[in-house]
Design a protein around this motif. Structure first.
Motif, PDB file in Angstrom:
ATOM      1  N   ARG B 229       0.831  -1.217   0.000  1.00  0.00           N
ATOM      2  CA  ARG B 229       0.000   0.000   0.000  1.00  0.00           C
ATOM      3  C   ARG B 229       0.859   1.258   0.000  1.00  0.00           C
ATOM      4  O   ARG B 229       0.325   2.372   0.145  1.00  0.00           O
ATOM      5  N   TYR B 232       0.162   4.404  -2.328  1.00  0.00           N
ATOM      6  CA  TYR B 232      -1.083   5.125  -2.019  1.00  0.00           C
ATOM      7  C   TYR B 232      -0.937   5.913  -0.715  1.00  0.00           C
ATOM      8  O   TYR B 232      -1.365   7.054  -0.589  1.00  0.00           O
TER       9      TYR B 232
ATOM     10  N   ASP D  81      -7.901   2.873   1.190  1.00  0.00           N
ATOM     11  CA  ASP D  81      -9.085   2.384   0.493  1.00  0.00           C
ATOM     12  C   ASP D  81     -10.242   3.379   0.573  1.00  0.00           C
ATOM     13  O   ASP D  81     -10.309   4.189   1.494  1.00  0.00           O
ATOM     14  N   ASP D 126     -13.129  -0.239 -10.893  1.00  0.00           N
ATOM     15  CA  ASP D 126     -11.833  -0.853 -11.145  1.00  0.00           C
ATOM     16  C   ASP D 126     -10.876   0.108 -11.829  1.00  0.00           C
ATOM     17  O   ASP D 126      -9.657  -0.101 -11.796  1.00  0.00           O
ATOM     18  N   TYR D 128      -9.965   2.840 -10.849  1.00  0.00           N
ATOM     19  CA  TYR D 128      -9.115   3.509  -9.858  1.00  0.00           C
ATOM     20  C   TYR D 128      -7.989   2.614  -9.352  1.00  0.00           C
ATOM     21  O   TYR D 128      -7.060   3.085  -8.711  1.00  0.00           O
ATOM     22  N   ARG D 129      -8.103   1.315  -9.607  1.00  0.00           N
ATOM     23  CA  ARG D 129      -7.106   0.365  -9.079  1.00  0.00           C
ATOM     24  C   ARG D 129      -5.727   0.723  -9.598  1.00  0.00           C
ATOM     25  O   ARG D 129      -5.514   0.838 -10.806  1.00  0.00           O
ATOM     26  N   GLY D 130      -4.839   0.944  -8.692  1.00  0.00           N
ATOM     27  CA  GLY D 130      -3.459   1.200  -9.065  1.00  0.00           C
ATOM     28  C   GLY D 130      -3.123   2.663  -9.275  1.00  0.00           C
ATOM     29  O   GLY D 130      -1.953   3.005  -9.454  1.00  0.00           O
ATOM     30  N   GLN D 136      -8.299   3.761  -3.108  1.00  0.00           N
ATOM     31  CA  GLN D 136      -8.405   2.479  -3.800  1.00  0.00           C
ATOM     32  C   GLN D 136      -9.728   1.759  -3.477  1.00  0.00           C
ATOM     33  O   GLN D 136     -10.254   1.883  -2.377  1.00  0.00           O
ATOM     34  N   PRO D 137     -10.220   0.989  -4.436  1.00  0.00           N
ATOM     35  CA  PRO D 137     -11.477   0.271  -4.202  1.00  0.00           C
ATOM     36  C   PRO D 137     -11.311  -0.766  -3.094  1.00  0.00           C
ATOM     37  O   PRO D 137     -10.575  -1.739  -3.274  1.00  0.00           O
ATOM     38  N   ILE D 167     -13.092  -7.627  -8.463  1.00  0.00           N
ATOM     39  CA  ILE D 167     -12.066  -6.574  -8.514  1.00  0.00           C
ATOM     40  C   ILE D 167     -11.409  -6.374  -7.157  1.00  0.00           C
ATOM     41  O   ILE D 167     -10.841  -5.307  -6.879  1.00  0.00           O
TER      42      ILE D 167
END
Lengths: 348, 348, 348, 348
Positions: B229, B232, D81, D126, D128-130, D136-137, D167
């Motif tokens: 993580r 982020y 998250d 999804d 937003y992933r990364g 983050q989801p 996801i």
């Protein structure tokens, strides 16, 4: 394909620093100076910022834009307040939840097709006042210029501030691109004051990075009653530079002779030029001429990847084949013309 | 009074940047480079840091030391964990509650006369495991070199890590003065590895600022399972530099030819020299020779203010007239001798 | 072994509710009443609490003690403040880091052999005022009666409050066992006022659970200027009971005829009786007679487990074979005598 | 006007407790029992909840609904998250920012005209992933039955869970009115399982208060890998009842013979009856018959205040003269008929 321009149109963050900024860093590297702001460069920068906004203001130098926003908000909220902003706001969508985590407040992103809050939207927040089940109206945060490249007029900012103050909220302005807005609205220090301190903004995030700094922003309390905890909160949110003279020196260089406004004026003009050249290309769908330094064209979707490969820029809204072209303080007329030629070559 | 030295003994934060660092910043200011680390300077810096600590490690550049620590801890704790450290730890007493606010975890400052945690102190934390009324043992944070100028041996770090891991804790090392510790323990890259990755440290705050940078630190995950993580969280805790190349360039300059160790070795030597010269003055009460770059003398209390006025330094423990003299990468032999002469003049 | 007493000496939390409390719950279960405190039982409870502490006070009913403390502190701190308390304080060691996580503030546990803060300890906190690297002196939190079963006199509380207010701090009292302290110091409402509102306490956590409720506490703002955000923060920290009448009814039952003080007086007397009977047993090492409802004997270590198996109680400090025996509102003389007989039987 | 009904239609929170719940509290008040859940009533309640959801599940009793949600989310998120839910969700609009403050996560309220999330909305997260600039989801939170009185079918929940899991997100169900949904979808334990554990929900807030408890909810981990920190987090978010037997006893009474489903079935039926009677009144604009226990009529705006004065209920959307009538476990046919008669009298 024609040659790609030496400077692409990815972001104003991709530009380096203005030579005057670098020179100022070099010059500040002389001998010892007490850390954490007890140095003459910081005193000068605080003084210069104080002059811009008047004697009641207080300025605090920080590292970066997200940090400036978080610091500002953390000193503005009461327990259980929410922060109202637009659905496009950097604090709402581009800060990885930093405001929620660090400020501990709900960020409410209101709809705004042009990324500008309307006074009526603020008026409507008063319905939450006193409702113990709902976070309370605390801060209105507006971005100037906005995340969509629009600009609030001084009157519009004043109307937002008036609406907010009327219901007991305070106003934060995220000025990561304050320079571009200042340039767009007139380009003078009077312009700057007209839409900040004169309009009733309480706390300002004043961006230096995007307009030619290596890295440095300021949180300026135009309403000094909100500044009482600022120096502690700056440290607490990881925004206290130890060798602060090097941040201060950058601000001093940018503020000297209003260089920051001059650079933003140039960046804005380059976006206008780019808009002008590419609006002639039928395959490029453009809206109104840019207010500041970004253009958001819609392109034939199959052309986007080859164009990006030739000279990189970012997608904006992939669902509608919209991209973003952004100019910087160092974009040249030749860069614009080379880029437009490439677009014409590939799409024409 | 003799002339005051041009460089005082206030702090290594009061020193400027090494010329190679400044040159690297100047050199990095060429054209455009994508922001947020997608640039070749950052790739180089991450590669260099990866070489130092081995292929399993991952490095993230950040702005400052408090930010590095907060980022590291925020990726290391589980909900309801506490962080065990010493009563002297920067995270416990010098970060304005940033860890509590941002990490949301209790910081437990255990007693440690020399600012070094003992394995037995960690063993004792196991009594909290499983007690739902008590925060749970999550992270051990040690500082190397410590806030009192002491240094853990590689074996001591290993023993701390072993004790921590034995009871399911992970280990953070606050290396704001990692360079000085590396210099003190041998001065090679093998030395560095011996008390970090080889000793079992999980996450490291690697300081650049105090050893000659303008401003820049790195969070290095020696245990890469903790890094999932990290990118982020770096953004979320306000520690993602947009024009990252300028932070990276500083690291590249400091890591080139192990300059950072060389500079710290010099700073340490200057502290030893200062200790040597002032230990001959009967009115100056000194402990053992310094391990790194600070000396903590007890002075006749009436002499402190005049001496500070002549050449500034900070009080350490006012209740016992103890002060701190700290050397930096740029302290010269002449500085030391001038300063010692002034002390002798005033106290002798 | 003799028969174990029907009620053990584990905790006042192990006791059930007083019959009057149960009757009040039953009686409150009539028809509909608006939720969240807009009901006549809550109005009555707030009125009764208001009468206890005077017209300037404001009371808020909540679920539990940790929640009451967290709510109180969250309304008392400024950004970057710390909370000073003792190393024994429930908020420092028994709340799983809730204050750090939810309040976001550093909790500083000062040494206190008898779990009572001294005014000089508060005076010493003034050295942090204005230091931007250190959390700022915000709240002093004292526990009455303390976690070690000691009691502050009214004068001692007043001295703590005076010291705190002198340096701009506000005072929270954790009164999870406020009833026992009130009983110990005189047992009247004037007693209660003498060490709370008259002594200068700003915000009080008023415990109902341990003195005979099913579950219910109140946060009482004696300094109403701190209550402006209380109703929002109560909800925000998960402490707003929806069917509040059932919490209020319990308070009404306990406050009626000062039942709560009567019950605590009895619990205290039972602890004294237990102390008296067991102090005659040579193998039981006891300190001074108990001030409130707990005794902390040191026992032959091999006897502890068998005794606990016979009639359960908690260890206190395993390293010195110290245990805790605690009486409750429903402990009988026979319980005490049976228990003491068992101790004598096993140890004698 | 006809006489107002003895029980109004303000909220299911305005109802008292079912007699069996009160009897269970009375019965649990026998002698001593260890606090914090080490008692036989809690063991029984946990066992009963475990039987409902299968051997892999783990249940934790808590005070209230906001607390249950906050506890659940705090154990489900990773650092940085976000929690996706609808714009109507209790966690998004009715919890005074508790999730943001305590969980530290962004709550994203997605548009949903019927308060039900669609799988496509989750699919879209999804993107937003990364992205290190965006939270983050992490968690999808759905409410069953929803804040608008709608109900997800078991297939709809399964589709949401599948989309989320695909996801890498986990699913929380806010079941403050779980009973009403269970009743609406079939009214058996198999029904309950069909839209919770069988559908793939990870963590469930199981409401007791609105369906006849004095006050009590449970957080049920259907996915036990998420429960490892639950007992610590429960305490940390102020949700650990000390005399837990009294919360447990309520659950035991409600679960016995599926009383909770029976009561909800009745409440739902009363809403249907109310809808039936009032849909015949031309001035009352109603949508489809209610799925659970609430009706949201639009009334002539001048009639609302007199009607509320006669028999109180809450406004829902003042801008369109929409109100909410809600039935409870104890609403009688006579209540409904008297109320409908009054509406007819006033509007007819």
């Amino acid at each position: 394909m024609p040659a790609a321009p030496p400077r692409a149109f990815a972001s104003d963050n991709a530009a380096g620093a203005h030579p005057a900024v670098i020179e100022a860093i070099v010059a500040a590297n002389e001998g010892h100076a007490l850390a954490y702001g007890s140095d003459r460069w910081t005193a000068e920068a605080e003084g210069r910022l104080g002059e811009l906004f008047g004697p009641g203001s207080e300025a605090f130098l920080v590292w970066n834009g997200t940090g400036a926003n978080v610091m500002a908000l953390a000193t503005m909220v009461h327990p259980a307040d929410f922060v109202a902003t637009t659905e496009w706001a950097h604090i709402a969508v581009d800060e990885t939840g930093a405001p929620e985590r660090i400020v501990g407040a709900k960020i409410v992103g209101l709809p705004a097709a042009d990324a500008k809050l309307r006074p009526e939207q603020i008026d409507a927040l008063d319905r939450y006042r006193g409702d113990m089940h709902h976070a309370q109206p605390g801060v209105v945060s507006i971005t100037q210029s906005t995340e969509l490249g629009t600009v609030y007029s001084a009157n519009e900012v004043a109307a937002v501030c008036e609406a907010a103050h009327r219901i007991g909220m305070v106003v934060h302005m995220d000025g990561a691109r304050l320079a571009n807005a200042t340039a767009a609205l007139g380009g003078t220090l009077a312009t700057l004051r007209s839409f900040t301190v004169d309009a009733g903004v309480d706390v300002l995030s004043f961006g230096g990075t995007k307009v030619g700094a290596v890295g440095g922003e300021a949180v300026v309390y135009l309403n000094p009653t909100l500044a009482t905890r600022a120096k502690y909160v700056r440290k607490q949110v990881n925004q206290l530079p130890s060798k602060m003279r090097f941040v201060a020196a950058q601000f001093n260089a940018l503020l000297e002779g209003n260089l920051w406004i001059e650079l933003a004026t140039h960046a804005n003009a380059m976006a206008s030029h780019l808009w002008g050249l590419t609006s002639e290309i039928p395959e490029v769908v453009l809206g109104a001429p840019p207010a500041v330094n970004s253009v958001f064209p819609i392109l034939p979707s199959e052309a986007i990847a080859p164009l990006q490969e030739w000279s990189f820029f970012w997608d904006w809204d992939a669902t509608r084949a919209q991209v973003r072209w952004m100019t910087a303080w160092d974009t040249t007329v030749a860069d614009v013309e080379q880029f437009a030629a490439g677009v014409r070559h590939l799409l024409g």
